[in-house]
Design a protein around this motif. Structure first.
Motif, short mmCIF file in Angstrom:
data_model
loop_
_atom_site.label_atom_id
_atom_site.label_comp_id
_atom_site.label_asym_id
_atom_site.label_seq_id
_atom_site.Cartn_x
_atom_site.Cartn_y
_atom_site.Cartn_z
N THR A 1 -8.71 -6.28 0.13
CA THR A 1 -7.55 -6.45 -0.74
C THR A 1 -6.66 -7.59 -0.28
O THR A 1 -6.40 -7.71 0.92
N PRO A 2 -6.23 -8.47 -1.17
CA PRO A 2 -6.42 -8.48 -2.62
C PRO A 2 -7.52 -9.43 -3.08
O PRO A 2 -7.50 -9.90 -4.22
N ASP B 1 -10.89 -10.49 -4.56
CA ASP B 1 -11.93 -9.94 -5.43
C ASP B 1 -13.33 -10.34 -4.96
O ASP B 1 -14.29 -9.62 -5.22
N VAL C 1 -4.13 -12.55 -7.33
CA VAL C 1 -4.91 -11.35 -7.66
C VAL C 1 -5.78 -11.64 -8.88
O VAL C 1 -5.33 -12.23 -9.86
N HIS D 1 -10.76 -0.77 -9.64
CA HIS D 1 -10.37 -1.87 -8.74
C HIS D 1 -11.55 -2.26 -7.87
O HIS D 1 -12.34 -1.43 -7.43
N ASP E 1 -10.98 -4.25 -5.06
CA ASP E 1 -10.54 -4.45 -3.69
C ASP E 1 -10.76 -3.20 -2.86
O ASP E 1 -10.74 -2.07 -3.37
N SER F 1 -8.05 -6.57 -8.54
CA SER F 1 -8.30 -6.62 -7.09
C SER F 1 -7.03 -6.31 -6.30
O SER F 1 -6.93 -6.66 -5.12
N ASP F 2 -6.08 -5.62 -6.94
CA ASP F 2 -4.81 -5.32 -6.27
C ASP F 2 -4.42 -3.86 -6.51
O ASP F 2 -3.44 -3.55 -7.17
N GLU F 3 -5.22 -2.95 -5.96
CA GLU F 3 -4.87 -1.53 -6.02
C GLU F 3 -4.62 -0.98 -4.63
O GLU F 3 -3.72 -0.17 -4.43
N GLU F 4 -5.40 -1.44 -3.66
CA GLU F 4 -5.27 -0.94 -2.30
C GLU F 4 -4.12 -1.61 -1.54
O GLU F 4 -3.75 -1.16 -0.48
N GLY F 5 -3.58 -2.69 -2.11
CA GLY F 5 -2.48 -3.39 -1.45
C GLY F 5 -1.14 -3.03 -2.05
O GLY F 5 -0.85 -1.86 -2.32
#
Length: 377
Positions: free
Chosen positions: A22-23, A25, A51, A70, A72, A134-138
């Protein structure tokens, strides 16, 4: 089923091999987009802040169903503790190992393969959209939250959404997530006056000043919960103070805390009650708030019924309707007006060393998604 005979497994391996910490992809959305484009999906990248956000649509008219996920993943942790390279997926004893195997590249792979099978048989009756970020875990500021804001401004209104998070507990399909608690974070800095411990009359110890107030906050019953959610929980995650010397009273004490709160409370009401407590104790302080997401609950409707029927047909299970766990991007989709559920693989290994998914669950998971799409589109 042999490894090579599983389309979901094949795609999942390709996704895991992309090092999408993350972030970043790392090309995952490009791979997904190539598969969807062959089906006639129109692709749009609504990127922001570094992202990658893929918005892909096929079909026309209503209803609008969104498949969300997502690409990430969280950091691997110590590589020497993994039994194999986390970005070189390997199958051992019926389990596929790799970072993102359960959270949540398996959900995305299963969704894509389900869509391919359905659209090979018949046209969609409505519109199917993919929202992949690509920005769910961050920090989750430039991912699904951003895409929803852009699409909402265009007048796009979804009817249903499935988030492919790892929702199952012990068996595939034994739980459907239909809601999540809100998450409200606070960083409290209590101000004092630094000095020598031998002269307490010349200092103001912020730890001593904080202690009674913190005890009250910890002991407060914030709400009773309700039929769908447990009571709101206040938890301290970090306390820091001191200069490192044992003869110095610190000038500040910092506390990091979190509310996981249900629909009986609001972020505003919790902030007000916390600050009233601090003021009542006469503290000098700074308090920074960060709202990760409001609570949401999907009421019994067409999507939940379709998900229950699909899981029953594929697994024979009657899933529990669940609202526990952490946060997910469903918290941004629900206020958009959609019925939202989370359906995915077993979540036991998510964020852990040797993250994995059961190979035998991959094709049934894809079949569940396909049956839901069949009913609603």
């Amino acid at each position: 089923m042999a490894d090579g005979a599983s389309p979901v497994l094949d795609l999942l391996r390709q996704l895991i091999a992309r090092r999408s910490l993350t972030p970043d992809d790392a090309g995952c959305c490009e791979l997904i987009g190539e598969r969807l484009k062959k089906l006639g999906f129109a692709l749009e990248y609504i990127d922001a802040g570094g992202v990658t956000n893929l918005w892909a649509t096929a079909g026309s008219g209503g209803p609008l169903m969104i498949l969300a996920g997502h690409t990430d993943v969280v950091p691997t942790g110590p590589l020497e503790q993994w039994t194999s390279d986390p970005f070189q997926p390997q199958v051992r004893d019926g389990l596929l190992y790799g970072r993102g195997a359960a959270d949540m590249k398996s959900g995305i792979a299963a969704m894509v393969c389900a869509t391919e099978r359905l659209m090979a048989r018949r046209p969609l009756r409505g519109t199917l959209g993919y929202l992949i970020t690509s920005d769910e875990e961050g920090v989750a500021q430039h991912g699904t939250r951003h895409v929803v804001e852009v699409l909402e401004a265009r007048g796009v209104r979804p009817d249903y959404a499935i988030v492919g998070e790892a929702s199952s507990n012990e068996k595939l399909g034994d739980r459907i997530v239909i809601g999540r608690r809100g998450s409200l974070n606070g960083i409290l800095t209590v101000l004092g006056k630094q000095g020598h411990v031998a002269y307490p009359h010349k200092v103001e110890n912020p730890i001593h000043r904080l202690a009674p107030a913190l005890a009250e906050l910890v002991g407060t019953a914030w709400d009773p919960g309700n039929a769908h959610f447990p009571p709101t929980s206040f938890q301290v995650s970090n306390i820091h103070a001191g200069t490192g010397a044992n003869n110095v009273v610190p000038g500040e004490c910092q506390v990091v805390f979190n509310f996981r709160y249900c629909t009986e409370s609001t972020a505003a009401s919790l902030r007000e009650r916390v600050e009233a407590t601090l003021q009542r104790h006469g503290l000098r302080y700074r308090l920074d708030w960060q709202l990760s997401g409001e609570p949401f609950l999907t009421r019994q409707g067409g999507l939940i019924a379709a998900a229950e029927a699909a899981i029953g047909a594929v697994t024979g299970l009657k899933p529990e309707l669940f609202t526990g766990g952490g946060t997910s991007d469903a918290r941004f989709i629900s206020p958009w007006g959609a019925e939202v559920v989370e359906i995915g693989p077993i979540n036991d290994s998510i964020h852990k060393i040797n993250e994995h998914v059961r190979v035998a669950d991959l094709e049934p998971l894809s079949a569940i998604y396909e049956k839901v799409l069949e009913q609603l589109l």
